[in-house]
Design an enzyme around this catalytic site. Structure first.
Site, PDB file in Angstrom:
ATOM      1  CB  CYS B  74      -0.432   1.032 -13.482  1.00  0.00           C
ATOM      2  SG  CYS B  74       1.023   0.283 -12.740  1.00  0.00           S
ATOM      3  CB  ALA B  77       0.255  -1.403  -9.064  1.00  0.00           C
ATOM      4  NE  ARG B 108      -0.711  -5.041  -2.217  1.00  0.00           N
ATOM      5  CZ  ARG B 108      -1.939  -4.597  -1.947  1.00  0.00           C
ATOM      6  NH1 ARG B 108      -2.209  -3.335  -2.026  1.00  0.00           N
ATOM      7  NH2 ARG B 108      -2.890  -5.436  -1.592  1.00  0.00           N
ATOM      8  CG  HIS B 207      -6.661  -7.036  -9.228  1.00  0.00           C
ATOM      9  ND1 HIS B 207      -7.685  -6.250  -8.790  1.00  0.00           N
ATOM     10  CD2 HIS B 207      -5.544  -6.562  -8.633  1.00  0.00           C
ATOM     11  CE1 HIS B 207      -7.218  -5.325  -7.967  1.00  0.00           C
ATOM     12  NE2 HIS B 207      -5.918  -5.493  -7.858  1.00  0.00           N
TER      13      HIS B 207
END
Ligand code: SF4
Ligand code: SF4
Lengths: 458, 554
Positions: B74, B77, B108, B207
């Protein structure tokens, strides 16, 4: 220092959680659903939650974890997710062909107020659910409880959806194992069968999330409780729920609906809790305990006697789920270790009460907190150092910074293997737990021993 | 000597080349309900390159069909996890129930390194408002304010940011209002992101939201000019498995200095000062190309596409940076570095190539890596016969030139596009128009990147947002020697008896960028595709089930 901003000075916090000791409901529901044979878990919300839950479970088990999502967009968030779910059900049954879809909600669909029950009924009406297939569901808002609550809700949902009573008892016994490893579920089954009792264990992730490498991928592995078994839970002689937080609701629901008498026991972690579990089974099913099981108990006891000097007086800090921590603390106390800081992220008054009952009489203070976090635990440790830390993998940051022997326990374990293959429940599991504790303590002893007192025999 | 790596494509006789990709596409779609099949057919393309460099139109960046088992996550994230995750000295508070924050906590593999323990590093921490029932019902702003206050009281960070999860948008909490109020009150920078998970169709939206936020709230706050030659920013590099460290090492050897990386191993101050760089180099264009554009418009920093994945690509990118600055000293130093580094890359490459030549790979990840990593496979003689992205847009398949043709749909329209204007005080042209024109005349490319499709073979299968079902079919039909994807796909692929490499997190490996990274990657692929484990799949009694026993003394 990894956690370089954690210091001794404890300032009050009401709003900010730092380094949680719990996660959210849906992942527990997803895990429970994977313990149903031929079932695909489905996350009703936007796709991020599903991706996160699958990733977390995958990292923990190192096994495929499949689940679908309603892939909400902004539109569905405003207008509701009915169309998404109906389409998802159709896509899933056509493409992935499970027998059962187990739907859980997310914070998003809960906040919107989607009525999954109504949507499931609509999907049946619209002909999206093929003959003989099932859509079950649980409501799992993460702003209530924790991952354990989600597990409990889905476990209850599977029992309530399938169970029936024919009026003729089937001679079986329902066992609800709680949020434990596949290895633990297998071990519980082994013991129950060893006592001559036929269990219906649900959910059952053994042979699902610890499956073999065969070169052939099977989306629905051999394991898992079957729909037939779940249906039969209404005809069982009784139910034993292991762990009040994860298992009691399902057991009570079966009791209320079908009059299947239930008992809620602690998870059989360590000597005392396993004794109570075996004894309860024996009495409820009217069987005698075979010598082989008493023998396993004796082996556990043997290790405790042999190695007691290393356990005695060692301070321990613990973080985990309530159902694990209660019997674990009891076990540590029974071998004369000193649990001094105990945290669970899962809220609930009963946890603190149970721990207090076990620790109130002790001559030293014990810190205990339900709804706490690892930051708090770490601050306690800074103020009162310990000899051993038991927690999930996130504990290793504290262990490294403060140079504390560390035993991984609970969920998730992201950096070691073994948990899905070797149990920590029942007597054999107790032996494994002690082995792990001793390895951590004795490795430390060896590491720190001056040369003149470095010993071959310990 | 430095340019010895050549693309080698060895066509396996028979093998995958006998398969008709159009038929395979049909096969992949055959099981879906009709409506789903129609949608998916726009996202599965058989590669065809025409003379003008055109490749098939990909139906990228569209919604995933509900019920499809997708790789995608999503926008939260993408925002909190991907972009802001690697920045170490901001206290990132997730405003929402506990899960979202929990899952994006240390998962990550972004590495960071501080000079000493005195420097802030909040990356090992997870901060959340852990919203409860009553916060959902009565609103969570009060709790959020209190959480920001507590974070300030306990940690005294230089900045705090707030990330919205799905419920936040729905209940109407105004995180930006809370942020500005607390900024005022605390005297440190506090800013919020409306990155609710339902925004957009994938991480990509996140992003964008993250980068916009950093651009609006942080960039340009520190005008001090660093004393260094050749100042660049590295955009779209997240220091997974130490990639950024390796790139930094090489750039440092070349005498090129990095003002800020977006966002591997980054700090708040670096972002604040990043508008003082003289060149923006863009690594993962998917996640950040718009930032490069905005910086150019507002501050006058030109940008170029670079790629540090692959020995050859690294050398090429270094040369490109040197060419931009155009100073002989730099050009020579870059050549010297390439010459010093390449022999080891070549030695390992050739050794590994002997064992990997002709094998075929498939790559389904991210928004640029499925493209970049093909260079590394090419270098060891492996072909990528099928590839696709998880959250890319059309330009990532078809090249930047298609951007004007991309239709904005309802799901993208809710992602804010910043209106950027030249900052009259801070704008500084880095090159004269004449200099730019001269570079362009020499074939130097500014602000451009190729798509993945043009670099792939005709008939390769391009699949956007691949589903679990399609993955399984591909494995059955093509039996590739290696499949690259993410953690959710990993074990189903391995259980099928096919080696699997994670190209989001690199499993436990890396770095794979730069020269040392190329060496690591060659070795890793050699280990994977030539592993002995696949020979053990059958037990002796499965290969030889007959029961007649033979005793040793007979
Ligand atoms: S939104 Fe809720 S369900 Fe989804 S990850 Fe966050 S806490 Fe979990
Ligand atoms: S709730 Fe929303 S923001 Fe959180 S993980 Fe799920 S999709 Fe992402």
């Amino acid at each position: 220092m990894l956690l370089r901003h954690t210091n001794k000075e404890i300032k009050p916090r009401k709003a900010l959680t730092v380094n949680p000791a719990k996660t959210c409901q849906p992942i527990g529901a997803m895990y429970a659903s994977l313990g149903i044979h031929n079932c695909l878990p489905h996350s009703h919300g936007s796709q991020g939650c599903c991706a996160y839950h699958r990733s977390a479970l995958t990292r923990h088990f190192r096994e495929p974890v499949m689940a679908a999502t309603s892939s909400f967009t902004e539109g569905s968030s405003v207008f509701g997710g009915q169309a998404n779910l109906v389409q998802a059900i159709n896509t899933i049954f056509t493409t992935y062909e499970p027998d059962i879809i187990a739907v859980h909600t997310t914070c998003l669909s809960e906040t919107i107020g989607d009525d999954v029950n109504q949507i499931a009924i609509k999907a049946v009406k619209d002909g999206k659910v093929p003959e003989g297939k099932h859509v079950i569901h649980a409501s799992t808002p993460s702003y209530v409880g924790s991952h354990v609550t989600g597990f409990s809700n889905m476990t209850k949902a599977m029992a309530m959806y399938f169970s029936k009573s024919t009026g003729t008892p089937n001679g079986k016994f329902n066992i609800i194992p709680g949020y434990v490893e596949p290895s633990d579920m297998a071990e519980i089954k082994r013991l129950v069968k060893g006592m001559g009792i036929t269990p219906i264990l649900f959910p059952d992730t053994s042979n699902v999330l610890n499956g073999p490498m065969t070169g052939k991928y099977n989306m629905y592995p051999d394991g898992g409780v079957t729909a037939e078994e779940l249906t039969a839970t209404g005809d069982s002689i009784g139910t034993i729920a292991l762990g009040a937080t994860a298992s009691a609701d399902a057991a009570r629901a079966l009791d209320t609906r079908w009059k299947v008498p239930c008992q809620v026991q602690d998870l059989p972690i360590g000597l005392g809790a396993t004794d109570r579990f075996i004894d309860a089974l024996r009495k409820a099913a009217g069987v005698s305990v075979p010598d082989s099981i008493t023998g396993e108990r004796g082996q556990l006891l043997d290790i405790i006697t042999d190695m007691h000097q290393y356990f005695y007086g060692k301070k321990v800090a613990l973080a985990g789920d309530p159902d694990h921590l209660i019997p674990l603390v009891e076990f540590l106390l029974s071998i004369d270790m000193m649990p001094v800081h105990i945290v669970t992220g899962t809220p609930g008054k009963n946890f603190e009460k149970r721990i207090r009952e076990m620790t109130d009489h002790l001559p030293y203070p014990v810190n205990v907190k339900a709804g706490g976090d690892l930051f708090q635990l770490h601050q306690w440790i800074k103020n009162e150092p310990v000899d051993l830390l038991m927690a999930n993998t996130y504990g290793k940051y504290m262990a490294k910074d403060d140079d504390i022997p560390f035993v991984r326990m609970g969920f998730p374990i992201l950096d070691r293997v073994g948990h899905s293959y070797f149990p920590t429940v029942c007597y054999k599991g107790g032996i494994r737990l002690l082995e792990k504790i001793l390895d951590a303590l004795l490795d430390r002893l060896d590491r720190d021993a001056p040369e003149e007192s470095f010993e071959l025999v310990l | 000597m430095s340019d010895t790596i050549k693309d080698t494509k060895t066509i396996k006789p028979g093998g995958v080349d006998t398969l008709d990709p159009e038929k395979i596409k049909k096969e992949l779609l055959s099981r879906y309900p009709a409506k789903v099949a129609r949608k998916r057919s726009n996202q599965i393309m058989v590669n065809k390159k025409d003379d003008t460099g055109k490749t098939p139109v990909m139906g990228a960046n569209v919604r995933t069909v509900p019920g499809i088992i997708t790789q995608r996550g999503c926008s939260y994230a993408g925002c909190k996890g991907v972009i802001l995750g690697p920045t170490r000295d901001i206290v990132n508070i997730t405003h929402g129930p506990i899960g979202c924050g929990f899952y994006s906590w240390l998962t990550r593999r972004n590495q960071t390194r501080t000079a000493s323990d005195a420097d802030d590093n909040y990356m090992p921490y997870c901060f959340s408002t852990d919203m409860q029932d009553e916060d959902i019902v009565f609103g969570g702003e009060k709790k959020l304010k209190a959480a920001v206050q507590e974070a300030y009281d306990i940690f005294k960070p230089k900045a705090i940011s707030i990330f919205s999860t799905c419920p936040v948008g729905l209940i109407g909490d105004d995180v930006h209002a809370v942020a500005s109020e607390m900024k005022e009150k605390l005297g440190i920078n506090v800013f919020g992101f409306s990155c609710e998970g339902y925004k957009g169709v994938s991480q990509s939206a996140g992003h964008h939201i993250a980068n916009n936020g950093i651009f609006k709230n942080v960039v340009g706050k520190d005008d001090s000019i660093k004393e260094a030659d050749y100042k660049i920013n590295l955009l779209g590099e997240y220091n997974i498995g130490g990639d950024g460290f390796e790139i930094d090492r090489i750039l440092d050897d070349c005498g090129i200095s990095v003002v800020s990386t977006y966002s591997g191993n980054s700090t708040y101050d670096q972002f604040a000062n990043s508008h003082t760089a003289d060149l923006n180099t863009v690594m993962c264009h998917r996640s950040i190309n718009y930032v490069a554009d905005m910086m150019e418009i507002k501050y006058g920093i030109p940008w170029i596409k670079i790629n540090f994945i692959g020995g050859n690509s690294t050398a090429k990118s270094l040369r490109k940076i040197a060419e931009y600055f155009g100073e002989e000293a730099l050009i020579q130093r870059v050549e010297a570095v390439i010459e010093a580094e390449m022999p080891e890359v070549e030695r390992v490459r050739l050794a590994v190539k002997k064992r990997c030549e002709g094998k075929v790979a498939m790559i389904f990840v991210g928004g640029s890596r499925a493209h970049h990593y093909q260079d590394l496979f090419n270098e060891i003689g492996m072909r990528t016969i099928s590839a696709g992205y998880e959250f890319a847009h059309r330009d990532d398949y078809e090249g930047r030139r298609v951007i004007p043709d991309i239709k904005i749909d309802a799901d993208s329209r809710n992602i804010e596009e910043l209106k950027i204007e030249k900052d009259d005080d801070k704008y500084r042209a880095r090159k004269t128009d004449a200099e730019i024109a001269a570079l362009k005349a020499k074939g130097f490319e500014f602000k451009d990147y190729k798509g993945m499709s043009i670099d792939m073979e005709n008939d390769a299968l391009l699949i956007d947002d691949i589903s679990q079902y399609e993955t399984e079919q591909l494995l059955k039909l093509y039996k590739p020697d290696l499949y690259c994807a993410g953690i959710k796909e990993k074990y189903a692929i391995q259980k099928s008896g096919i080696p699997m490499k994670q190209l989001h997190s690199y499993d436990s490996g890396g770095p794979y960028a730069g020269f040392k990274g190329a060496v690591n990657f060659y070795k890793e692929i050699d280990r994977l595709v030539n592993s002995k484990v696949w020979d053990y799949l059958e037990a002796p009694w499965q290969t030889n089930p007959e029961l007649s026993a033979k005793y040793g003394w007979e």
